[in-house]
Design a protein around this motif. Structure first.
Motif, PDB file in Angstrom:
ATOM      1  N   MET A 106       9.211  43.517 -31.151  1.00 10.08           N
ATOM      2  CA  MET A 106      10.893  43.169 -32.076  1.00 10.08           C
ATOM      3  C   MET A 106      11.301  41.896 -31.193  1.00 10.08           C
ATOM      4  O   MET A 106      11.018  40.998 -30.422  1.00 10.08           O
ATOM      5  CB  MET A 106      10.435  44.313 -30.321  1.00 10.08           C
ATOM      6  CG  MET A 106      11.163  45.866 -30.954  1.00 10.08           C
ATOM      7  SD  MET A 106      11.315  46.006 -32.778  1.00 10.08           S
ATOM      8  CE  MET A 106      13.160  46.032 -32.369  1.00 10.08           C
ATOM      9  N   PRO A 107      12.304  41.441 -31.551  1.00 10.18           N
ATOM     10  CA  PRO A 107      12.749  40.214 -31.628  1.00 10.18           C
ATOM     11  C   PRO A 107      12.947  40.111 -29.773  1.00 10.18           C
ATOM     12  O   PRO A 107      13.374  41.305 -29.651  1.00 10.18           O
ATOM     13  CB  PRO A 107      14.011  39.765 -32.118  1.00 10.18           C
ATOM     14  CG  PRO A 107      13.735  40.890 -33.437  1.00 10.18           C
ATOM     15  CD  PRO A 107      12.728  41.940 -33.272  1.00 10.18           C
TER      16      PRO A 107
ATOM     17  N   LEU B 166      11.952  51.134 -40.314  1.00 10.96           N
ATOM     18  CA  LEU B 166      11.429  49.996 -40.045  1.00 10.96           C
ATOM     19  C   LEU B 166       9.802  50.326 -38.788  1.00 10.96           C
ATOM     20  O   LEU B 166       8.313  50.866 -38.710  1.00 10.96           O
ATOM     21  CB  LEU B 166      11.765  48.835 -39.415  1.00 10.96           C
ATOM     22  CG  LEU B 166      10.556  47.564 -39.510  1.00 10.96           C
ATOM     23  CD1 LEU B 166       9.188  47.631 -40.163  1.00 10.96           C
ATOM     24  CD2 LEU B 166      11.239  45.850 -39.714  1.00 10.96           C
ATOM     25  N   LYS B 167      10.378  50.853 -37.513  1.00 13.06           N
ATOM     26  CA  LYS B 167       9.949  51.306 -36.595  1.00 13.06           C
ATOM     27  C   LYS B 167       8.927  52.332 -36.672  1.00 13.06           C
ATOM     28  O   LYS B 167       7.903  52.177 -36.731  1.00 13.06           O
ATOM     29  CB  LYS B 167      10.827  51.482 -34.831  1.00 13.06           C
ATOM     30  CG  LYS B 167       9.790  51.879 -34.294  1.00 13.06           C
ATOM     31  CD  LYS B 167      10.517  51.855 -32.682  1.00 13.06           C
ATOM     32  CE  LYS B 167       9.793  52.479 -31.376  1.00 13.06           C
ATOM     33  NZ  LYS B 167      11.191  52.190 -30.848  1.00 13.06           N
TER      34      LYS B 167
ATOM     35  N   LYS C 241       2.059  53.386 -40.262  1.00 14.38           N
ATOM     36  CA  LYS C 241       1.656  52.648 -41.130  1.00 14.38           C
ATOM     37  C   LYS C 241      -0.016  52.922 -41.244  1.00 14.38           C
ATOM     38  O   LYS C 241      -0.552  52.997 -42.871  1.00 14.38           O
ATOM     39  CB  LYS C 241       1.296  51.365 -41.507  1.00 14.38           C
ATOM     40  CG  LYS C 241       0.941  50.914 -40.566  1.00 14.38           C
ATOM     41  CD  LYS C 241       0.974  48.944 -40.241  1.00 14.38           C
ATOM     42  CE  LYS C 241       0.884  48.635 -38.951  1.00 14.38           C
ATOM     43  NZ  LYS C 241       1.230  49.252 -37.778  1.00 14.38           N
ATOM     44  N   ASP C 242      -1.279  53.444 -40.683  1.00 19.83           N
ATOM     45  CA  ASP C 242      -2.463  53.242 -40.876  1.00 19.83           C
ATOM     46  C   ASP C 242      -2.880  54.745 -40.964  1.00 19.83           C
ATOM     47  O   ASP C 242      -3.734  55.081 -41.806  1.00 19.83           O
ATOM     48  CB  ASP C 242      -2.533  53.466 -38.794  1.00 19.83           C
ATOM     49  CG  ASP C 242      -2.572  51.616 -38.708  1.00 19.83           C
ATOM     50  OD1 ASP C 242      -2.671  50.622 -39.264  1.00 19.83           O
ATOM     51  OD2 ASP C 242      -2.884  50.742 -37.527  1.00 19.83           O
TER      52      ASP C 242
ATOM     53  N   PHE D 105       1.749  51.471 -47.222  1.00 19.94           N
ATOM     54  CA  PHE D 105       1.264  50.660 -47.786  1.00 19.94           C
ATOM     55  C   PHE D 105       1.200  49.246 -47.648  1.00 19.94           C
ATOM     56  O   PHE D 105       0.452  48.611 -46.830  1.00 19.94           O
ATOM     57  CB  PHE D 105       1.294  50.552 -49.496  1.00 19.94           C
ATOM     58  CG  PHE D 105      -0.070  49.523 -50.411  1.00 19.94           C
ATOM     59  CD1 PHE D 105      -1.906  50.297 -49.905  1.00 19.94           C
ATOM     60  CD2 PHE D 105       0.412  48.532 -50.245  1.00 19.94           C
ATOM     61  CE1 PHE D 105      -2.509  49.381 -50.558  1.00 19.94           C
ATOM     62  CE2 PHE D 105      -0.798  47.958 -50.972  1.00 19.94           C
ATOM     63  CZ  PHE D 105      -2.163  48.174 -50.880  1.00 19.94           C
ATOM     64  N   ILE D 106       2.510  48.880 -47.488  1.00 20.62           N
ATOM     65  CA  ILE D 106       2.904  47.400 -47.666  1.00 20.62           C
ATOM     66  C   ILE D 106       2.469  46.888 -46.244  1.00 20.62           C
ATOM     67  O   ILE D 106       2.103  45.300 -46.258  1.00 20.62           O
ATOM     68  CB  ILE D 106       4.206  46.670 -48.172  1.00 20.62           C
ATOM     69  CG1 ILE D 106       4.084  45.093 -48.730  1.00 20.62           C
ATOM     70  CG2 ILE D 106       5.704  46.949 -47.321  1.00 20.62           C
ATOM     71  CD1 ILE D 106       2.849  45.170 -49.380  1.00 20.62           C
ATOM     72  N   LEU D 107       3.026  47.347 -45.378  1.00 20.52           N
ATOM     73  CA  LEU D 107       3.125  47.296 -43.669  1.00 20.52           C
ATOM     74  C   LEU D 107       1.413  47.552 -43.340  1.00 20.52           C
ATOM     75  O   LEU D 107       1.014  46.686 -42.348  1.00 20.52           O
ATOM     76  CB  LEU D 107       3.712  48.185 -43.087  1.00 20.52           C
ATOM     77  CG  LEU D 107       5.529  48.271 -43.307  1.00 20.52           C
ATOM     78  CD1 LEU D 107       5.957  48.710 -41.909  1.00 20.52           C
ATOM     79  CD2 LEU D 107       5.964  46.366 -43.176  1.00 20.52           C
TER      80      LEU D 107
END
Length: 310
Positions: free
Chosen positions: A1-2, A189-190, A196-197, A207-209
């Motif tokens: 995270m930023p 997003l989180k 994603k896995d 898929f893209i992440l």
């Protein structure tokens, strides 16, 4: 995270105008929201606070200990934001507050109909036939570290709500809509990143992440990413930003810096080797980016890790 991006400090209430030393409150009423500025000037414990509307709070200065959602108490520090549903009680401790070191936070209470209208807008505009999901605020994720964009929006809201502009209701509405959208995108997003896995075939977002994570140490071009999901470069860039609130490059860089932090914890890894392992061809660019996102250089971060182990 930023890195946490701090809010611009608000002028403290003049001592002669303080009504109380614990959660002194200034209120700015708008058409669809209410901006509260709270200040505390002495130690206090177990102070309850409840709003009748959804509230977005952000710390400006000082430290609080928050008791929320029946979970263990946690530190609430400048550069952080919380979202709390209507009629949900917060219990707050002020362990360090005094006249020289007051706490200050803002609480933006937003009308329920406005929140619903914004979510309806997102569901009608940000959904496609292939990526159809319900956009809504998830209170299971309620604690945010402000990035530059979120801080800029909140700073804008503070300026607008406390101003005497005739059109301030209009400007506040635009900023509130943007803030709600950013927070929901951040939550999405989180969530997708965590899934994603295990769900990388569920849709384009998963898929893209997953693909980015699998190729994080390699050169990743936006053109290559767009081809993976059968979109043109421009359409892909727009889709990614609408789904997650950040650009593909911003996401790639943030994930590479996360990986870099793990690698820097190994004393045998130099800054230059970590830069290369994380897919950066220019170590100077890596150092600048790391400092931008984490507030310190990779070398300073590594030294801090080594010092805490002594």
């Amino acid at each position: 995270m930023p890195i946490k991006s701090y809010l611009t400090k608000i002028n403290l209430t003049h001592p002669k105008q303080l009504q109380t030393l614990v959660e002194n409150r200034r209120v700015f009423n708008m058409q669809n929201c209410e901006l509260n500025v709270f200040e505390t000037y002495q130690n206090a414990y177990h102070i309850p606070l409840t709003f009748n509307d959804l509230v977005i709070t952000s710390m400006v200065r000082g430290k609080k200990m928050m008791h929320l959602y029946d979970e263990p108490a946690f530190e609430y520090l400048p550069g952080e934001t919380l979202i709390v549903p209507a009629n949900k009680s917060m219990v707050i401790d002020f362990p360090e507050a005094d006249m020289q070191n007051p706490t200050q936070c803002i609480a933006l209470a937003i009308d329920a109909s406005y929140v619903k209208q914004t979510m309806n807008f997102m569901n009608s505009y940000y959904n496609t036939e292939t990526d159809n999901h319900e956009w809504t605020l998830q209170f299971s994720q309620y604690h945010f570290s402000n990035d530059n964009e979120i801080s800029d929006i909140i700073n804008k809201l503070i300026r607008v709500c406390s101003s005497g502009e005739l059109a301030k209701d209009i400007f506040a509405d635009l900023a509130m809509k943007e803030l709600l959208i950013r927070l929901v995108q951040s939550q999405y997003l989180k969530r997708i990143s965590a899934e994603k896995d295990s769900n990388n075939n569920q849709g384009k977002a998963h898929f893209i992440l997953h693909y980015i994570q699998e190729h994080l140490t390699e050169k990743i071009a936006v053109d290559a990413l767009s081809r993976q999901v059968y979109l043109s470069r421009n359409v892909f860039f727009k889709w990614f930003k609408e789904q997650f609130g950040i650009t593909p490059l911003d996401y790639i860089n943030s994930e590479r810096v996360k990986l870099a932090k793990q690698l820097l914890a190994d004393s045998s890894n130099s800054v230059s080797s970590v830069s290369m392992q994380c897919g950066f061809s220019d170590v100077n660019y890596f150092i600048r980016l790391f400092r931008k996102l984490e507030g310190i250089t990779p070398k300073a971060y590594k030294d801090c890790i080594m010092y805490t182990r002594q």
